[in-house]
Motif scaffolding. Structure first.
Motif, PDB file in Angstrom:
ATOM      1  N   ILE A  94     -13.564 -15.969  18.460  1.00 24.76           N
ATOM      2  CA  ILE A  94     -13.627 -15.498  19.804  1.00 24.76           C
ATOM      3  C   ILE A  94     -12.071 -15.937  20.739  1.00 24.76           C
ATOM      4  O   ILE A  94     -11.689 -14.846  21.063  1.00 24.76           O
ATOM      5  N   ARG A  95     -11.557 -17.035  20.035  1.00 33.65           N
ATOM      6  CA  ARG A  95     -10.135 -17.003  20.615  1.00 33.65           C
ATOM      7  C   ARG A  95      -9.121 -16.016  20.139  1.00 33.65           C
ATOM      8  O   ARG A  95      -8.059 -15.502  20.693  1.00 33.65           O
ATOM      9  N   MET A  96      -9.268 -15.756  18.934  1.00 34.39           N
ATOM     10  CA  MET A  96      -8.436 -15.026  18.233  1.00 34.39           C
ATOM     11  C   MET A  96      -8.478 -13.570  18.850  1.00 34.39           C
ATOM     12  O   MET A  96      -7.546 -12.711  18.871  1.00 34.39           O
ATOM     13  N   LEU A  97      -9.769 -12.995  18.982  1.00 37.86           N
ATOM     14  CA  LEU A  97      -9.709 -11.671  19.718  1.00 37.86           C
ATOM     15  C   LEU A  97      -9.207 -11.564  21.086  1.00 37.86           C
ATOM     16  O   LEU A  97      -8.483 -10.820  21.554  1.00 37.86           O
ATOM     17  N   LYS A  98      -9.612 -12.795  21.942  1.00 42.26           N
ATOM     18  CA  LYS A  98      -9.013 -13.078  23.255  1.00 42.26           C
ATOM     19  C   LYS A  98      -7.454 -12.994  23.184  1.00 42.26           C
ATOM     20  O   LYS A  98      -6.769 -12.318  24.037  1.00 42.26           O
ATOM     21  N   LEU A  99      -6.773 -13.395  21.798  1.00 40.85           N
ATOM     22  CA  LEU A  99      -5.281 -13.639  21.885  1.00 40.85           C
ATOM     23  C   LEU A  99      -4.804 -11.900  21.401  1.00 40.85           C
ATOM     24  O   LEU A  99      -3.539 -12.115  21.546  1.00 40.85           O
ATOM     25  N   GLY A 100      -5.878 -11.224  21.014  1.00 42.15           N
ATOM     26  CA  GLY A 100      -5.221  -9.996  20.758  1.00 42.15           C
ATOM     27  C   GLY A 100      -5.442  -9.350  19.205  1.00 42.15           C
ATOM     28  O   GLY A 100      -4.820  -8.365  19.023  1.00 42.15           O
ATOM     29  N   ALA A 101      -5.852 -10.202  18.552  1.00 44.06           N
ATOM     30  CA  ALA A 101      -6.168  -9.897  16.884  1.00 44.06           C
ATOM     31  C   ALA A 101      -7.000  -8.443  17.125  1.00 44.06           C
ATOM     32  O   ALA A 101      -7.941  -8.324  17.824  1.00 44.06           O
ATOM     33  N   ARG A 102      -6.548  -7.581  16.052  1.00 46.04           N
ATOM     34  CA  ARG A 102      -7.013  -6.340  16.042  1.00 46.04           C
ATOM     35  C   ARG A 102      -8.338  -6.296  14.757  1.00 46.04           C
ATOM     36  O   ARG A 102      -8.976  -5.381  14.757  1.00 46.04           O
ATOM     37  N   GLY A 103      -8.453  -7.390  14.075  1.00 47.87           N
ATOM     38  CA  GLY A 103      -9.571  -7.620  13.250  1.00 47.87           C
ATOM     39  C   GLY A 103      -9.869  -8.924  12.633  1.00 47.87           C
ATOM     40  O   GLY A 103      -8.663  -9.691  12.902  1.00 47.87           O
ATOM     41  N   TYR A 104     -10.813  -9.273  12.018  1.00 47.17           N
ATOM     42  CA  TYR A 104     -10.886 -10.619  11.542  1.00 47.17           C
ATOM     43  C   TYR A 104     -11.829 -10.597  10.307  1.00 47.17           C
ATOM     44  O   TYR A 104     -12.925 -10.043  10.245  1.00 47.17           O
ATOM     45  N   LEU A 105     -11.204 -10.920   9.096  1.00 48.97           N
ATOM     46  CA  LEU A 105     -11.972 -10.805   7.880  1.00 48.97           C
ATOM     47  C   LEU A 105     -12.061 -12.079   7.154  1.00 48.97           C
ATOM     48  O   LEU A 105     -10.816 -13.095   7.423  1.00 48.97           O
ATOM     49  N   LEU A 106     -12.806 -12.581   6.303  1.00 50.13           N
ATOM     50  CA  LEU A 106     -12.648 -13.712   5.403  1.00 50.13           C
ATOM     51  C   LEU A 106     -12.037 -13.403   4.072  1.00 50.13           C
ATOM     52  O   LEU A 106     -12.136 -12.217   3.652  1.00 50.13           O
ATOM     53  N   LYS A 107     -11.427 -14.472   3.305  1.00 51.08           N
ATOM     54  CA  LYS A 107     -10.670 -14.309   2.169  1.00 51.08           C
ATOM     55  C   LYS A 107     -11.573 -13.840   0.997  1.00 51.08           C
ATOM     56  O   LYS A 107     -11.047 -13.147   0.039  1.00 51.08           O
ATOM     57  N   ASP A 108     -12.917 -13.981   1.126  1.00 51.14           N
ATOM     58  CA  ASP A 108     -13.702 -13.411  -0.034  1.00 51.14           C
ATOM     59  C   ASP A 108     -14.326 -11.697   0.138  1.00 51.14           C
ATOM     60  O   ASP A 108     -14.945 -11.359  -0.381  1.00 51.14           O
ATOM     61  N   ILE A 109     -13.409 -11.093   1.129  1.00 44.50           N
ATOM     62  CA  ILE A 109     -13.892  -9.751   1.362  1.00 44.50           C
ATOM     63  C   ILE A 109     -13.492  -8.809  -0.044  1.00 44.50           C
ATOM     64  O   ILE A 109     -12.651  -9.086  -0.778  1.00 44.50           O
ATOM     65  N   ASP A 110     -14.470  -8.058  -0.182  1.00 44.12           N
ATOM     66  CA  ASP A 110     -14.244  -6.985  -0.822  1.00 44.12           C
ATOM     67  C   ASP A 110     -13.067  -6.050  -0.872  1.00 44.12           C
ATOM     68  O   ASP A 110     -12.600  -5.676   0.150  1.00 44.12           O
ATOM     69  N   PRO A 111     -12.305  -5.906  -1.923  1.00 42.18           N
ATOM     70  CA  PRO A 111     -10.979  -5.109  -1.910  1.00 42.18           C
ATOM     71  C   PRO A 111     -11.217  -3.743  -1.096  1.00 42.18           C
ATOM     72  O   PRO A 111     -10.335  -3.479  -0.478  1.00 42.18           O
ATOM     73  N   ASP A 112     -12.081  -3.019  -1.333  1.00 42.52           N
ATOM     74  CA  ASP A 112     -12.416  -1.942  -0.607  1.00 42.52           C
ATOM     75  C   ASP A 112     -12.696  -1.863   0.567  1.00 42.52           C
ATOM     76  O   ASP A 112     -12.209  -1.218   1.427  1.00 42.52           O
ATOM     77  N   GLU A 113     -13.288  -2.954   1.280  1.00 44.38           N
ATOM     78  CA  GLU A 113     -13.480  -3.118   2.821  1.00 44.38           C
ATOM     79  C   GLU A 113     -12.145  -3.624   3.269  1.00 44.38           C
ATOM     80  O   GLU A 113     -11.704  -3.188   4.236  1.00 44.38           O
ATOM     81  N   PHE A 114     -11.428  -4.397   2.454  1.00 41.88           N
ATOM     82  CA  PHE A 114      -9.995  -5.032   3.012  1.00 41.88           C
ATOM     83  C   PHE A 114      -9.140  -3.585   3.204  1.00 41.88           C
ATOM     84  O   PHE A 114      -8.525  -3.340   4.225  1.00 41.88           O
ATOM     85  N   LEU A 116      -9.907  -0.656   3.733  1.00 48.50           N
ATOM     86  CA  LEU A 116     -10.611   0.017   4.751  1.00 48.50           C
ATOM     87  C   LEU A 116     -10.111  -0.244   6.196  1.00 48.50           C
ATOM     88  O   LEU A 116      -9.728   0.320   7.152  1.00 48.50           O
ATOM     89  N   ALA A 117     -10.193  -1.681   6.071  1.00 47.41           N
ATOM     90  CA  ALA A 117      -9.701  -2.590   7.416  1.00 47.41           C
ATOM     91  C   ALA A 117      -8.371  -2.022   7.725  1.00 47.41           C
ATOM     92  O   ALA A 117      -7.979  -1.912   8.895  1.00 47.41           O
ATOM     93  N   LEU A 118      -7.508  -2.313   6.803  1.00 52.16           N
ATOM     94  CA  LEU A 118      -6.078  -2.037   7.058  1.00 52.16           C
ATOM     95  C   LEU A 118      -5.986  -0.478   7.388  1.00 52.16           C
ATOM     96  O   LEU A 118      -4.948  -0.200   8.338  1.00 52.16           O
ATOM     97  N   ASN A 119      -6.500   0.422   6.979  1.00 46.61           N
ATOM     98  CA  ASN A 119      -6.445   1.917   7.234  1.00 46.61           C
ATOM     99  C   ASN A 119      -6.961   2.119   8.587  1.00 46.61           C
ATOM    100  O   ASN A 119      -6.300   2.873   9.663  1.00 46.61           O
ATOM    101  N   ARG A 120      -7.902   1.487   9.148  1.00 45.79           N
ATOM    102  CA  ARG A 120      -8.771   1.667  10.432  1.00 45.79           C
ATOM    103  C   ARG A 120      -7.715   0.830  11.481  1.00 45.79           C
ATOM    104  O   ARG A 120      -7.495   1.572  12.611  1.00 45.79           O
ATOM    105  N   ILE A 121      -7.013  -0.116  11.140  1.00 50.56           N
ATOM    106  CA  ILE A 121      -6.115  -0.727  12.024  1.00 50.56           C
ATOM    107  C   ILE A 121      -4.966   0.163  12.266  1.00 50.56           C
ATOM    108  O   ILE A 121      -4.339   0.360  13.492  1.00 50.56           O
ATOM    109  N   VAL A 122      -4.523   0.699  11.263  1.00 49.25           N
ATOM    110  CA  VAL A 122      -3.351   1.594  11.462  1.00 49.25           C
ATOM    111  C   VAL A 122      -3.478   2.769  12.148  1.00 49.25           C
ATOM    112  O   VAL A 122      -2.915   3.249  13.092  1.00 49.25           O
ATOM    113  N   ASP A 123      -4.983   3.442  11.987  1.00 45.18           N
ATOM    114  CA  ASP A 123      -5.561   4.794  12.364  1.00 45.18           C
ATOM    115  C   ASP A 123      -6.014   4.585  14.007  1.00 45.18           C
ATOM    116  O   ASP A 123      -5.655   5.287  14.862  1.00 45.18           O
ATOM    117  N   THR A 124      -6.534   3.449  14.121  1.00 46.70           N
ATOM    118  CA  THR A 124      -7.462   3.381  15.610  1.00 46.70           C
ATOM    119  C   THR A 124      -7.162   2.235  16.280  1.00 46.70           C
ATOM    120  O   THR A 124      -7.272   2.012  17.418  1.00 46.70           O
TER     121      THR A 124
END
Length: 210
Positions: A94-114, A116-124
Motif C-alpha cells: 500500500i505504501r509503495m502504491l501511494k508513493l507512485g510505484a507502477r506495479g509490485y511483483l514478488l521475486k519468485d514471479i514466473d519469467p513470462d509474467e515478469f 508481461l509486467a515490463l511490457n504493460r508498464i511501458v505501454d500503459t
C-alpha cells in the motif's frame, strides 16, 4: 529501440541473474545496476541517463525501497518503478502504491509474467496482478463500478492510509462491525478481495490522490 531497465538490489547474485533474464527479453536491456537507493540517487543527481523502467528491491542497506520511492516521488515522479521483492506485507504494498510505484511483483514471479509486467508498464504505465487486485487482471477493459455512498467513499479514503480497521472505525465514529460492513460492501462493489485491491481502485478511479 530497446527499453532500458535499471536494477536496484543489494543481492549481487540475484541482480546478475536478473540482468541476464531481462536482456533475454525482446526489446529490453539492462542499463545500470545499483546496490541500494543511495547509489541510484547519486546517479540521478549527476544528471545521468534514466531508465524506462526501474526495478526496485525493498529490503536494502543504506537506503531501502520505501526511502528510495519517497525520494523519487519528490524528485523524479515520472520515473516508472516496478517493485521486485520478497516483501508481501499489505502495508508495504500500500505504501509503495501511494508513493507512485507502477506495479509490485514478488521475486519468485514466473519469467513470462515478469516480461508481461515490463511490457504493460511501458505501454500503459502500470501493471496489476492477483497480488494487488484480481479486479485488474484484464487490463485495457473499461471497469464500471456501482455508485459509492458518501460514507463508503470516506471509508475508502481511510483505507488508503496506514490506519488499522479499528482505528478507521474510531476516526469515523463507527463500530468495528459497521466498518467491516463497509469493507465487505466495497469489496463487492469494486470487485476486489483485499485492502490492496481497494487502494488500487481508489487511486485509479480518483477517490484518492497520491
Amino acid at each position: 529501440m530497446s527499453k532500458n531497465i535499471s536494477i536496484v538490489d543489494d543481492h549481487k547474485l540475484f541482480a546478475g541473474s536478473l540482468r541476464v533474464l531481462v536482456n533475454s527479453f525482446d526489446g529490453f536491456k539492462v542499463l545500470d545496476y545499483f546496490k541500494n537507493g543511495q547509489e541510484l540517487v547519486d546517479h540521478v543527481q549527476s544528471d545521468l541517463e534514466l531508465p524506462d523502467v526501474l526495478l526496485l528491491d525493498m529490503r536494502m542497506p543504506v537506503m531501502d525501497g520505501l526511502q528510495t520511492m519517497t525520494w523519487l516521488k519528490e524528485n523524479q515522479p515520472d520515473l516508472k518503478v516496478l517493485a521486485l521483492t520478497v516483501d508481501q506485507e499489505d502495508e508495504t504494498i500500500i505504501r509503495m502504491l501511494k508513493l507512485g510505484a507502477r506495479g509490485y511483483l514478488l521475486k519468485d514471479i514466473d519469467p513470462d509474467e515478469f516480461e508481461l509486467a515490463l511490457n504493460r508498464i511501458v505501454d500503459t504505465g502500470y501493471y496489476t496482478n492477483q497480488l494487488i487486485s484480481e479486479a485488474y487482471r484484464n487490463e485495457g477493459k473499461a471497469e464500471k463500478y456501482e455508485v459509492l455512498t458518501g460514507r463508503e467513499q470516506e471509508f475508502l479514503r481511510y483505507a488508503c492510509s496506514e490506519l488499522t480497521y479499528k482505528a478507521i472505525a474510531s476516526e469515523m465514529n463507527l463500530s468495528p462491525k459497521t466498518v467491516e460492513n463497509y469493507r465487505e460492501s466495497l469489496f463487492n462493489k469494486l470487485r476486489v478481495k483485499s485492502r490492496v485491491g481497494l487502494v488500487m481502485v481508489a487511486i485509479k478511479e480518483g477517490y484518492f490522490k497520491i
